[in-house]
Write an enzyme that holds these catalytic residues in place. Structure first.
Site, mmCIF file in Angstrom:
data_model
loop_
_atom_site.group_PDB
_atom_site.id
_atom_site.type_symbol
_atom_site.label_atom_id
_atom_site.label_comp_id
_atom_site.label_asym_id
_atom_site.label_seq_id
_atom_site.Cartn_x
_atom_site.Cartn_y
_atom_site.Cartn_z
ATOM 1 N N ASP A 7 0.863 -1.195 0.000
ATOM 2 C CA ASP A 7 0.000 0.000 0.000
ATOM 3 C C ASP A 7 0.891 1.235 0.000
ATOM 4 O O ASP A 7 2.083 1.158 0.313
ATOM 5 C CB ASP A 7 -0.934 0.034 1.223
ATOM 6 C CG ASP A 7 -1.883 1.247 1.189
ATOM 7 O OD1 ASP A 7 -2.417 1.551 0.109
ATOM 8 O OD2 ASP A 7 -2.061 1.905 2.218
ATOM 9 N N SER A 8 0.289 2.373 -0.338
ATOM 10 C CA SER A 8 1.040 3.622 -0.312
ATOM 11 C C SER A 8 1.462 3.982 1.116
ATOM 12 O O SER A 8 2.411 4.724 1.308
ATOM 13 C CB SER A 8 0.174 4.759 -0.858
ATOM 14 O OG SER A 8 -0.969 4.894 -0.042
ATOM 15 N N TYR A 39 -0.993 8.580 -2.557
ATOM 16 C CA TYR A 39 -0.961 8.384 -4.008
ATOM 17 C C TYR A 39 -2.172 9.030 -4.683
ATOM 18 O O TYR A 39 -2.147 9.309 -5.873
ATOM 19 C CB TYR A 39 -1.014 6.881 -4.335
ATOM 20 C CG TYR A 39 0.287 6.129 -4.233
ATOM 21 C CD1 TYR A 39 1.389 6.635 -3.545
ATOM 22 C CD2 TYR A 39 0.409 4.877 -4.830
ATOM 23 C CE1 TYR A 39 2.566 5.909 -3.444
ATOM 24 C CE2 TYR A 39 1.583 4.149 -4.747
ATOM 25 C CZ TYR A 39 2.649 4.661 -4.056
ATOM 26 O OH TYR A 39 3.809 3.942 -3.972
ATOM 27 N N GLY A 40 -3.235 9.227 -3.901
ATOM 28 C CA GLY A 40 -4.526 9.622 -4.467
ATOM 29 C C GLY A 40 -4.540 10.960 -5.177
ATOM 30 O O GLY A 40 -5.492 11.264 -5.890
ATOM 31 N N CYS A 70 -4.198 -1.472 -2.274
ATOM 32 C CA CYS A 70 -4.299 -0.038 -2.511
ATOM 33 C C CYS A 70 -5.193 0.137 -3.737
ATOM 34 O O CYS A 70 -4.826 -0.281 -4.841
ATOM 35 C CB CYS A 70 -2.900 0.515 -2.790
ATOM 36 S SG CYS A 70 -2.887 2.262 -3.240
ATOM 37 N N ASN A 71 -6.367 0.707 -3.525
ATOM 38 C CA ASN A 71 -7.293 0.902 -4.650
ATOM 39 C C ASN A 71 -6.739 1.870 -5.672
ATOM 40 O O ASN A 71 -6.986 1.742 -6.868
ATOM 41 C CB ASN A 71 -8.618 1.444 -4.128
ATOM 42 C CG ASN A 71 -9.347 0.417 -3.307
ATOM 43 O OD1 ASN A 71 -10.122 -0.352 -3.837
ATOM 44 N ND2 ASN A 71 -9.062 0.364 -2.022
ATOM 45 N N THR A 72 -5.988 2.854 -5.175
ATOM 46 C CA THR A 72 -5.470 3.871 -6.088
ATOM 47 C C THR A 72 -4.498 3.231 -7.080
ATOM 48 O O THR A 72 -4.580 3.470 -8.289
ATOM 49 C CB THR A 72 -4.798 5.000 -5.278
ATOM 50 O OG1 THR A 72 -5.724 5.438 -4.280
ATOM 51 C CG2 THR A 72 -4.408 6.149 -6.157
ATOM 52 N N GLU A 162 -2.781 9.121 7.898
ATOM 53 C CA GLU A 162 -1.315 8.899 7.947
ATOM 54 C C GLU A 162 -0.676 9.757 9.043
ATOM 55 O O GLU A 162 0.291 9.351 9.667
ATOM 56 C CB GLU A 162 -0.677 9.220 6.598
ATOM 57 C CG GLU A 162 -0.980 8.221 5.498
ATOM 58 C CD GLU A 162 -0.182 6.908 5.609
ATOM 59 O OE1 GLU A 162 1.014 6.955 5.922
ATOM 60 O OE2 GLU A 162 -0.793 5.847 5.388
ATOM 61 N N CYS A 194 -11.042 2.548 -0.512
ATOM 62 C CA CYS A 194 -9.666 2.919 -0.179
ATOM 63 C C CYS A 194 -9.341 2.139 1.080
ATOM 64 O O CYS A 194 -10.147 2.116 2.022
ATOM 65 C CB CYS A 194 -9.560 4.420 0.082
ATOM 66 S SG CYS A 194 -7.973 4.917 0.819
ATOM 67 N N THR A 195 -8.188 1.473 1.093
ATOM 68 C CA THR A 195 -7.899 0.574 2.217
ATOM 69 C C THR A 195 -7.611 1.330 3.513
ATOM 70 O O THR A 195 -7.542 0.714 4.576
ATOM 71 C CB THR A 195 -6.737 -0.371 1.873
ATOM 72 O OG1 THR A 195 -5.628 0.412 1.404
ATOM 73 C CG2 THR A 195 -7.140 -1.372 0.831
ATOM 74 N N HIS A 196 -7.447 2.641 3.434
ATOM 75 C CA HIS A 196 -7.346 3.409 4.679
ATOM 76 C C HIS A 196 -8.717 3.557 5.368
ATOM 77 O O HIS A 196 -8.779 3.757 6.579
ATOM 78 C CB HIS A 196 -6.821 4.833 4.413
ATOM 79 C CG HIS A 196 -5.339 4.917 4.184
ATOM 80 N ND1 HIS A 196 -4.742 4.439 3.046
ATOM 81 C CD2 HIS A 196 -4.346 5.445 4.946
ATOM 82 C CE1 HIS A 196 -3.434 4.671 3.106
ATOM 83 N NE2 HIS A 196 -3.168 5.284 4.254
HETATM 84 N N1 DGL Z 1 -4.972 3.156 0.699
HETATM 85 C C1 DGL Z 1 -4.873 3.525 -0.645
HETATM 86 C C2 DGL Z 1 -6.100 3.170 -1.441
HETATM 87 O O1 DGL Z 1 -6.672 2.124 -1.168
HETATM 88 C C3 DGL Z 1 -4.138 4.726 -1.069
HETATM 89 C C4 DGL Z 1 -4.464 6.033 -0.552
HETATM 90 C C5 DGL Z 1 -3.521 7.119 -1.045
HETATM 91 O O2 DGL Z 1 -2.301 6.920 -0.954
HETATM 92 O O3 DGL Z 1 -4.016 8.143 -1.492
HETATM 93 O O4 DGL Z 1 -6.503 3.877 -2.332
#
Ligand code: DGL
Length: 270
Positions: A7-8, A39-40, A70-72, A162, A194-196
């Site tokens: 993940d990011s 990353y988003g 990480c979905n992004t 974060e 988003c996994t966050h």
């Molecule tokens: N947790 C990530 C996701 O699932 C990335 C979020 C990010 O870095 O913007 O999209």
């Protein structure tokens, strides 16, 4: 026999936890690219370059199979990686498809034509890059017809998580849910894309109301990985150690991760 989880930053730990519970004997190597999160807000080339560098590092750890938790990255880079970058003895899997299969009540690998499904109004909460890729809608269209998806880009939430600023994250989630409800007053289901966001699942549920079915990915991805490994046991790589790698400051990232998962997590420099 290790599997890599990328993940990011810290969000993929929600997936790691579910995978560790479902597959307790499989060593897991986690890579969080905290130095480059979020990353988003990055463009697709940038996300591709950062994601491929991280995946190569996981291959070096003996992980032939890597989950992009990480979905992004799954939305902005995975297709390009699969088309032109991944060697035939390695696999990189994303986190969208298990979620969409759950939403559309399909079994893994059911490639029959798209059909009507029970759910009609779906809210998608994700990062700006995931929303603008429209990858979720594309994958959904392969499987279902007649589903109205309203997407809400949740700027700022990943940064707040974060940074460990959960008060800000809470306020941002509530304002993003309000914005979504102005566009779609009565969603039947909400996707935390988003996994966050599972770290804020209670806040999403509270703001959306008890009637909305909130889907989050961790357990769906763990179940689908277990199924994949049953069918492809040869994809367990040569790695034997579990560890947590970060491009950020290991001490700082370890403290945050320990807070989030409520158990001691020690990161090392990637
Ligand atoms: N947790 C990530 C996701 O699932 C990335 C979020 C990010 O870095 O913007 O999209």
């Amino acid at each position: 026999m290790a599997v890599g989880i990328f993940d990011s930053g810290l969000g993929g730990l929600t997936v790691l936890d579910a995978v560790a519970e479902r597959l307790p004997d499989v060593p897991l190597v986690y890579f969080g690219d905290s130095a480059h999160a979020p990353y988003g807000v990055r463009d697709a080339d940038d996300i591709f370059n950062l994601t491929t560098a991280a995946v190569e590092r996981l291959w070096d750890e003996g992980c032939n199979l890597v989950i992009l938790a990480c979905n992004t990255a799954s939305a902005a880079a995975l297709r390009r990686m699969q088309e032109s970058w991944i060697p035939s003895d390695k696999r990189v899997l994303g986190v969208f498809v298990p979620l969409i299969e759950a939403l559309t009540e399909r079994q893994w690998g059911d490639n029959s034509p798209p059909r009507e499904v029970a759910v009609k109004h779906v809210a998608l909460f994700a990062t700006p890059a995931t929303v603008s890729s429209r990858a979720f809608q594309r994958e959904l269209a392969f499987r279902a017809i007649g589903v109205d998806v309203e997407a809400q880009a949740c700027g700022g939430v990943v940064d707040a998580i974060e940074d460990g600023d959960m008060i800000l994250a809470d306020a941002l989630v509530r304002s993003h849910v309000d914005a979504l409800k102005r566009k779609m007053p009565v969603p039947e289901a909400a996707i935390l894309g988003c996994t966050h966001y599972p770290l804020m699942q209670q806040v999403f549920q509270d703001a959306l109301g008890a009637d909305v079915n909130v889907y989050s990915q961790a357990s769906l991805v763990a179940e689908s990985l277990a199924d994949y490994l049953d069918r492809h046991p040869n994809m367990l790589g040569s790695g034997t150690r579990s560890c947590f790698l970060t491009t950020g400051d290991p001490a700082r990232v370890s403290t945050r991760a320990t807070q989030f998962l409520r158990r001691k997590i020690e990161f090392e420099a990637a």
